[in-house]
Scaffold this motif. Structure first.
Motif, PDB file in Angstrom:
ATOM      1  N   ALA A  98       0.838  -1.201   0.000  1.00 30.30           N
ATOM      2  CA  ALA A  98       0.000   0.000   0.000  1.00 30.30           C
ATOM      3  C   ALA A  98       0.875   1.254   0.000  1.00 30.30           C
ATOM      4  O   ALA A  98       0.567   2.230  -0.701  1.00 30.30           O
ATOM      5  N   ALA A  99       1.970   1.244   0.750  1.00 32.29           N
ATOM      6  CA  ALA A  99       2.877   2.387   0.777  1.00 32.29           C
ATOM      7  C   ALA A  99       3.506   2.613  -0.595  1.00 32.29           C
ATOM      8  O   ALA A  99       3.640   3.759  -1.051  1.00 32.29           O
ATOM      9  N   LYS A 100       3.872   1.539  -1.277  1.00 27.83           N
ATOM     10  CA  LYS A 100       4.436   1.664  -2.631  1.00 27.83           C
ATOM     11  C   LYS A 100       3.422   2.274  -3.589  1.00 27.83           C
ATOM     12  O   LYS A 100       3.760   3.119  -4.409  1.00 27.83           O
ATOM     13  N   ARG A 101       2.167   1.828  -3.495  1.00 29.49           N
ATOM     14  CA  ARG A 101       1.125   2.375  -4.369  1.00 29.49           C
ATOM     15  C   ARG A 101       0.938   3.860  -4.119  1.00 29.49           C
ATOM     16  O   ARG A 101       0.802   4.649  -5.067  1.00 29.49           O
ATOM     17  N   ARG A 102       0.928   4.266  -2.844  1.00 27.83           N
ATOM     18  CA  ARG A 102       0.781   5.685  -2.514  1.00 27.83           C
ATOM     19  C   ARG A 102       1.933   6.499  -3.092  1.00 27.83           C
ATOM     20  O   ARG A 102       1.727   7.585  -3.639  1.00 27.83           O
ATOM     21  N   GLU A 103       3.159   5.989  -2.974  1.00 29.13           N
ATOM     22  CA  GLU A 103       4.322   6.693  -3.512  1.00 29.13           C
ATOM     23  C   GLU A 103       4.221   6.830  -5.030  1.00 29.13           C
ATOM     24  O   GLU A 103       4.562   7.871  -5.589  1.00 29.13           O
TER      25      GLU A 103
ATOM     26  N   ARG B 220       1.486   6.926  -6.842  1.00 25.99           N
ATOM     27  CA  ARG B 220       0.429   7.920  -7.121  1.00 25.99           C
ATOM     28  C   ARG B 220       0.959   9.330  -6.927  1.00 25.99           C
ATOM     29  O   ARG B 220       0.694  10.229  -7.744  1.00 25.99           O
ATOM     30  N   ARG B 221       1.706   9.551  -5.842  1.00 28.98           N
ATOM     31  CA  ARG B 221       2.276  10.872  -5.588  1.00 28.98           C
ATOM     32  C   ARG B 221       3.255  11.264  -6.688  1.00 28.98           C
ATOM     33  O   ARG B 221       3.293  12.420  -7.121  1.00 28.98           O
ATOM     34  N   ALA B 222       4.065  10.304  -7.108  1.00 29.38           N
ATOM     35  CA  ALA B 222       5.034  10.577  -8.171  1.00 29.38           C
ATOM     36  C   ALA B 222       4.324  10.933  -9.482  1.00 29.38           C
ATOM     37  O   ALA B 222       4.770  11.825 -10.213  1.00 29.38           O
ATOM     38  N   LYS B 223       3.218  10.266  -9.804  1.00 33.74           N
ATOM     39  CA  LYS B 223       2.455  10.555 -11.014  1.00 33.74           C
ATOM     40  C   LYS B 223       1.843  11.954 -10.940  1.00 33.74           C
ATOM     41  O   LYS B 223       1.812  12.694 -11.917  1.00 33.74           O
TER      42      LYS B 223
END
Length: 112
Positions: free
Chosen positions: A99-104, A106-109
């Motif tokens: 979940a933390a990887k997915r959030r990162e 999304r933020r990068a996008k």
């Protein structure tokens, strides 16, 4: 090689016993196994011990990536619940990391 921890049928007709084994998932039910991790006798009386497990070896194989069958999970719940607890904790930690990887991502996008 995909490994599973499952029951291997032993004994004679109408009097089955089972070994808890680590086996290649593609092997037959009674096929060649890697290591025996315990036994289970469903026909034992109530007062007798009807299964035995090597919890440390089961934990070792789970750390190596083996999967557990449903029947062995039920036996572990009765005989070695700490093994199941550590597996659940590992799965929860993995979900948190994913979940933390997915959030990162999304933020990068969003910032790009």
């Amino acid at each position: 090689m995909a490994l599973k921890i499952r029951l291997r049928q032993q004994g004679r007709s109408n009097s089955h016993t089972y070994r808890i084994v680590v086996i290649d998932a593609r092997q037959a039910r009674d096929g060649k196994y890697v290591e025996a991790l315990g036994w289970y006798c469903p026909l034992a009386s109530v007062h007798e011990e009807n299964f035995a497990l090597k919890a440390d070896r089961i934990q070792h194989w789970l750390n190596m990536g083996a999967e557990i069958s449903e029947n062995v999970v039920a036996l572990l719940a009765r005989g070695a619940p700490e093994v199941l607890r550590t597996q659940r904790e590992k799965a929860e930690k993995l979900k948190v990391r994913q979940a933390a990887k997915r959030r990162e991502r999304r933020r990068a996008k969003q910032t790009a």
